[in-house]
Every structure is written in C-alpha cells, then in structure tokens.
Motif scaffolding. Structure first.
Motif, PDB file in Angstrom:
ATOM      1  N   UNK A 142     -19.276 -14.060 -31.774  1.00  0.00           N
ATOM      2  CA  UNK A 142     -18.145 -14.413 -30.913  1.00  0.00           C
ATOM      3  C   UNK A 142     -17.186 -13.256 -30.693  1.00  0.00           C
ATOM      4  N   UNK A 143     -17.141 -12.276 -31.633  1.00  0.00           N
ATOM      5  CA  UNK A 143     -16.312 -11.075 -31.495  1.00  0.00           C
ATOM      6  C   UNK A 143     -14.848 -11.409 -31.237  1.00  0.00           C
ATOM      7  N   UNK A 144     -14.331 -12.448 -31.903  1.00  0.00           N
ATOM      8  CA  UNK A 144     -12.915 -12.785 -31.798  1.00  0.00           C
ATOM      9  C   UNK A 144     -12.111 -11.897 -32.746  1.00  0.00           C
ATOM     10  N   UNK A 145     -10.856 -11.665 -32.410  1.00  0.00           N
ATOM     11  CA  UNK A 145      -9.978 -10.890 -33.282  1.00  0.00           C
ATOM     12  C   UNK A 145      -9.466 -11.806 -34.387  1.00  0.00           C
ATOM     13  N   UNK A 146      -9.873 -11.566 -35.635  1.00  0.00           N
ATOM     14  CA  UNK A 146      -9.534 -12.503 -36.714  1.00  0.00           C
ATOM     15  C   UNK A 146      -8.039 -12.583 -37.024  1.00  0.00           C
ATOM     16  N   UNK A 147      -7.287 -11.504 -36.725  1.00  0.00           N
ATOM     17  CA  UNK A 147      -5.867 -11.468 -37.055  1.00  0.00           C
ATOM     18  C   UNK A 147      -4.987 -12.076 -35.969  1.00  0.00           C
ATOM     19  N   UNK A 148      -5.577 -12.409 -34.825  1.00  0.00           N
ATOM     20  CA  UNK A 148      -4.816 -12.986 -33.720  1.00  0.00           C
ATOM     21  C   UNK A 148      -5.030 -14.492 -33.647  1.00  0.00           C
ATOM     22  N   UNK A 149      -4.022 -15.181 -33.125  1.00  0.00           N
ATOM     23  CA  UNK A 149      -4.169 -16.614 -32.891  1.00  0.00           C
ATOM     24  C   UNK A 149      -5.163 -16.851 -31.763  1.00  0.00           C
ATOM     25  N   UNK A 150      -5.600 -18.091 -31.618  1.00  0.00           N
ATOM     26  CA  UNK A 150      -6.517 -18.443 -30.528  1.00  0.00           C
ATOM     27  C   UNK A 150      -5.860 -18.148 -29.184  1.00  0.00           C
ATOM     28  N   UNK A 151      -4.594 -18.473 -29.073  1.00  0.00           N
ATOM     29  CA  UNK A 151      -3.872 -18.231 -27.820  1.00  0.00           C
ATOM     30  C   UNK A 151      -3.851 -16.731 -27.492  1.00  0.00           C
ATOM     31  N   UNK A 152      -3.591 -15.888 -28.503  1.00  0.00           N
ATOM     32  CA  UNK A 152      -3.533 -14.449 -28.270  1.00  0.00           C
ATOM     33  C   UNK A 152      -4.919 -13.863 -28.014  1.00  0.00           C
ATOM     34  N   UNK A 153      -5.956 -14.423 -28.643  1.00  0.00           N
ATOM     35  CA  UNK A 153      -7.315 -13.980 -28.347  1.00  0.00           C
ATOM     36  C   UNK A 153      -7.638 -14.191 -26.876  1.00  0.00           C
ATOM     37  N   UNK A 213       3.900 -11.839 -19.497  1.00  0.00           N
ATOM     38  CA  UNK A 213       3.694 -12.766 -20.600  1.00  0.00           C
ATOM     39  C   UNK A 213       3.712 -14.219 -20.123  1.00  0.00           C
ATOM     40  N   UNK A 214       4.612 -14.494 -19.179  1.00  0.00           N
ATOM     41  CA  UNK A 214       4.745 -15.864 -18.667  1.00  0.00           C
ATOM     42  C   UNK A 214       3.501 -16.279 -17.876  1.00  0.00           C
ATOM     43  N   UNK A 215       3.026 -15.375 -16.997  1.00  0.00           N
ATOM     44  CA  UNK A 215       1.816 -15.677 -16.215  1.00  0.00           C
ATOM     45  C   UNK A 215       0.608 -15.828 -17.129  1.00  0.00           C
ATOM     46  N   UNK A 216       0.496 -14.924 -18.110  1.00  0.00           N
ATOM     47  CA  UNK A 216      -0.627 -14.982 -19.037  1.00  0.00           C
ATOM     48  C   UNK A 216      -0.619 -16.295 -19.816  1.00  0.00           C
ATOM     49  N   UNK A 217       0.561 -16.735 -20.247  1.00  0.00           N
ATOM     50  CA  UNK A 217       0.666 -17.976 -21.016  1.00  0.00           C
ATOM     51  C   UNK A 217       0.187 -19.170 -20.196  1.00  0.00           C
ATOM     52  N   UNK A 218       0.523 -19.177 -18.898  1.00  0.00           N
ATOM     53  CA  UNK A 218       0.087 -20.280 -18.032  1.00  0.00           C
ATOM     54  C   UNK A 218      -1.433 -20.286 -17.891  1.00  0.00           C
ATOM     55  N   UNK A 219      -2.025 -19.081 -17.716  1.00  0.00           N
ATOM     56  CA  UNK A 219      -3.474 -18.992 -17.593  1.00  0.00           C
ATOM     57  C   UNK A 219      -4.170 -19.382 -18.897  1.00  0.00           C
ATOM     58  N   UNK A 220      -3.609 -18.948 -20.029  1.00  0.00           N
ATOM     59  CA  UNK A 220      -4.179 -19.305 -21.326  1.00  0.00           C
ATOM     60  C   UNK A 220      -4.172 -20.814 -21.510  1.00  0.00           C
ATOM     61  N   UNK A 221      -3.054 -21.446 -21.141  1.00  0.00           N
ATOM     62  CA  UNK A 221      -2.979 -22.906 -21.246  1.00  0.00           C
ATOM     63  C   UNK A 221      -4.045 -23.599 -20.420  1.00  0.00           C
ATOM     64  N   UNK A 222      -4.282 -23.073 -19.213  1.00  0.00           N
ATOM     65  CA  UNK A 222      -5.298 -23.661 -18.329  1.00  0.00           C
ATOM     66  C   UNK A 222      -6.688 -23.497 -18.930  1.00  0.00           C
ATOM     67  N   UNK A 223      -6.961 -22.315 -19.499  1.00  0.00           N
ATOM     68  CA  UNK A 223      -8.277 -22.069 -20.090  1.00  0.00           C
ATOM     69  C   UNK A 223      -8.504 -22.916 -21.344  1.00  0.00           C
ATOM     70  N   UNK A 224      -7.490 -23.050 -22.170  1.00  0.00           N
ATOM     71  CA  UNK A 224      -7.649 -23.871 -23.376  1.00  0.00           C
ATOM     72  C   UNK A 224      -7.844 -25.342 -23.016  1.00  0.00           C
ATOM     73  N   UNK A 225      -7.201 -25.778 -21.926  1.00  0.00           N
ATOM     74  CA  UNK A 225      -7.457 -27.143 -21.439  1.00  0.00           C
ATOM     75  C   UNK A 225      -8.912 -27.280 -20.996  1.00  0.00           C
ATOM     76  N   UNK A 226      -9.415 -26.260 -20.304  1.00  0.00           N
ATOM     77  CA  UNK A 226     -10.783 -26.300 -19.784  1.00  0.00           C
ATOM     78  C   UNK A 226     -11.793 -26.442 -20.908  1.00  0.00           C
ATOM     79  N   UNK A 227     -11.580 -25.713 -22.005  1.00  0.00           N
ATOM     80  CA  UNK A 227     -12.534 -25.759 -23.118  1.00  0.00           C
ATOM     81  C   UNK A 227     -12.114 -26.772 -24.186  1.00  0.00           C
ATOM     82  N   UNK A 228     -11.115 -27.589 -23.849  1.00  0.00           N
ATOM     83  CA  UNK A 228     -10.650 -28.698 -24.696  1.00  0.00           C
ATOM     84  C   UNK A 228     -10.204 -28.217 -26.083  1.00  0.00           C
ATOM     85  N   UNK A 229      -9.395 -27.156 -26.066  1.00  0.00           N
ATOM     86  CA  UNK A 229      -8.846 -26.617 -27.314  1.00  0.00           C
ATOM     87  C   UNK A 229      -7.333 -26.407 -27.228  1.00  0.00           C
TER      88      UNK A 229
END
Length: 378
Positions: A90-101, A113-129
């Motif tokens: 998966x090559x995730x960054x172990x020291x970062x939160x899921x949101x920051x990954x 930061x604000x735009x990125x946060x909105x996109x992250x929220x949309x992606x986490x909704x998509x993958x149900x996390x």
C-alpha cells in the motif's frame, strides 16, 4: 493499432520490452476504451506487470508507443503522465494520519489546505472511510489500508488508474469483499481502471474486458463470459477455469455442425464454436457442463462418452468434483451441483459422460493440451 479508435482512452502499438534476447512484452497491440474496467490476466512472468509499468512510465519500452487520449506519452516522465498506480504494497506513510495520506498529492501540487480538505472528505466518503480520517495506517485492517491507497490515487484525478495485484496481500474473504468494492468505486468515478492479476476469479468478477497474456503476448481478449465459454486456445481453456480436452478427428462438417470421431464415439460441435474444423482437433467441454449417468441410461439427446469409471470423488460444498477414467486411460473432470435430487456416485462406479452439443468447442490439435495447467498461481 496505430491510431486511436473512437472513444479509446489508451492505445498500445507494437509495445515491446526486451532484456537482452528475452522479450518480456512482445509487440503488444491493445486498445483500452475510456471508462472501462480492464484486466490483464496471466501467470507470473507473462509480461502483464511489465506492460503496466511501461504505461506508468516506470519502464522504458524497447519499441512501440503508448498513447493516452490521443497524446503520445511513451517518453514522458512518470510524474507528467495523467496516470496513478496502486500497488500490492500500500506504500502509505505510517507517521501520517489517513486524512494526511490522502491529502499528500493535492498538497504537493500547491492546492490550498481548505480545498484539499474538501477533496479528501469526498474521497474518504467514496471509499467509505470518512470516520477513520484521524487514524494512522497501522490502526486499520488490510482492506481499509487498500481503500486508503485507492483514495490517495483517485484524488489526483488520473485519466487512468493502474492496479498492480492490489488485492494479493489480503485473505480470501476480504479479497472477495474488495473485488466488489473496487467495481463499485470504478462505476462511481467512471475512470479507466487497468487491473493486473494472476487470479482468474478476480479478473472475471471485476473486469468488463479481460486480456489473457502468455509469454509476452495476448492469447485472447474479450468479455469474461466470452473467454470462459469459448476459449480460442488451449492455454486460455486451461488457465481460465478448467477444461476437458479429448483428442479427435473431424469426420464431417456442414454450415451448422462439425462431427468429430473420438476414441469411443462421435461428438458434435456447433460450427460457430470450432476454432479448428479440419483434421486433428481437441474436443473441449467445461467440467460443469458434463453430467454423469449410469451406463446405457436414457437421457436427453447430446454427446455421450461410454465406458467411464469413477476414480475419485471430492465434495467441495456447492458441487461434487468427480474424476472419471475413460477406456483410453485419460481422466476427465465433472462438476455436479449438490442439490437434494442429486445422485451420488462412488469410486469404482461405471458411468457414461454426457453433455449438450452446444457446449462443445473445438481447438487446434497442434496446440499443447496441457498449456496453462502447470501454472504457479503465486
């Protein structure tokens, strides 16, 4: 295929990768339509991952071109291609939160930061996390980590998402759940997914189109049901599921049917299902299409092979697998569904094998009948 077909998203033309005299990928021509879920299926060493790495820009082709949406990207650096890859690790960054990954890509591009946060929220909704954004990767299951890796790739809005054995590290039950999840996500986002796998069930469950690769070339390409129902080579017949292949010689043919003489009888195949229809052929039939019956028992019209003896019986849940030794020494496989009316046979029982004519396919006898059977599925 020197030009893109209408609506094509990705075209490989004469794509070749050689290591010395060895061709890992051999003059591959392939068009992947935009928005499709496409699978490259084959055994280890067949060239599927090398093909994917050339599309990603991680390998330089020896010859040929990679064209994406009409643009030649063959020599572009990986980071300049509108392509993202999800690997088995998966090559995730172990020291970062899921949101920051997930936010890593947008933040690297300089998105606020604000735009990125909105996109992250949309992606986490998509993958149900969406409820797991504050956690670290080590606090998630393997399947959840895989979905994070998927969200991190999708947030970059690639034109093509490349999946390199993404479910290989998961256990069987979780892998099947993720197959359905990946298909749902691909349908939701409408992107082109190209999925590399050696797992036949995985490819058939998820993909719209499957290309079966062997020794750097595509053996056959089509919808999963088409490849399974009518294989064009012995390799595809054996690698994609299992097949009974019996030696025969064509005795007669007309516009509708081909009659083939086998060891102890005559079998019929539709002409449309005959890749070879002259001289020596392999008579093919899938094990679940074959039925057992007692010798000389009346039954529906169709092909019949007489004189078999049950040599082995294995109960596998929904079906029972029989091995039947024929008079000429070959063992054929039969899958019988287990339901209350099923008759059970035992080792040593004499049986005849029967199946409907329309389930027969004929292949070229010059091909190796064992091709695709001695594959290490990793």
């Amino acid at each position: 295929m020197a030009e893109d077909e209408p609506g094509a998203d990705l075209t490989l033309a004469g794509l070749t990768k050689k290591y010395g005299d060895f061709a890992a990928v051999d003059a591959l021509d392939l068009t992947v339509p935009a928005g499709s879920f496409f699978a490259l299926l084959g055994p280890s060493g067949c060239g599927k991952t090398t093909t994917l790495r050339m599309v990603a820009g991680l390998e330089v082709p020896t010859a040929g071109t990679v064209t994406l949406a009409g643009e030649d990207i063959t020599r572009l650096k990986p980071y300049r291609r509108p392509v993202n890859t999800v690997f088995q690790s998966y090559a995730l960054f172990p020291h970062l939160s899921i949101r920051d990954n997930v936010a890593f890509g947008p933040r690297r591009k300089g998105i606020s930061k604000q735009e990125a946060a909105a996109e992250v929220g949309r992606m986490l909704d998509l993958v149900e996390l969406s409820e797991y954004g504050a956690r670290r990767p080590a606090q998630l299951s393997g399947g959840q980590q895989q979905r994070v890796a998927l969200a991190r790739a999708l947030i970059n809005s690639p034109r093509v998402l490349l999946l390199d054995e993404p479910l290989g590290a998961l256990d069987l039950k979780l892998r099947r759940q993720m197959q359905l999840e990946l298909k749902r996500i691909q349908t939701d986002v409408g992107l082109t997914f190209i999925h590399v796998t050696h797992d036949q069930e995985e490819a058939m469950t998820m993909a719209d189109t499957v290309a079966v690769m062997n020794q750097g070339r595509i053996e056959q390409l089509g919808a999963p049901e088409e490849l399974y129902d009518l294989p064009r080579t012995t390799f595809v017949a054996n690698f994609l599921g299992r097949s009974n292949l019996v030696a025969g010689s064509v005795a007669a043919k007309n516009a509708k049917t081909v009659s083939v003489q086998v060891e102890n009888g005559l079998v019929i195949a539709p002409t449309a299902r005959a890749v070879a229809s002259e001289g020596k052929v392999w008579v093919g039939v899938r094990p679940e299409k074959v039925h057992l019956r007692e010798p000389n028992e009346d039954g529906p019209a169709g092909n019949v092979l007489h004189g078999g003896v049950v040599s082995d019986v294995s109960f596998v849940g929904v079906s029972t697998e029989y091995l039947v030794r024929m008079p000429w020494g070959q063992e054929l496989t039969v899958f019988e569904q287990n339901h209350t009316s099923s008759r059970r046979f035992r080792p040593g029982d004499p049986v005849d094998l029967t199946w409907a004519d329309e389930h027969t396919f004929l292949l070229d006898a010059a091909q190796d009948a064992t091709a695709g059977t001695e594959i290490d599925d990793e």
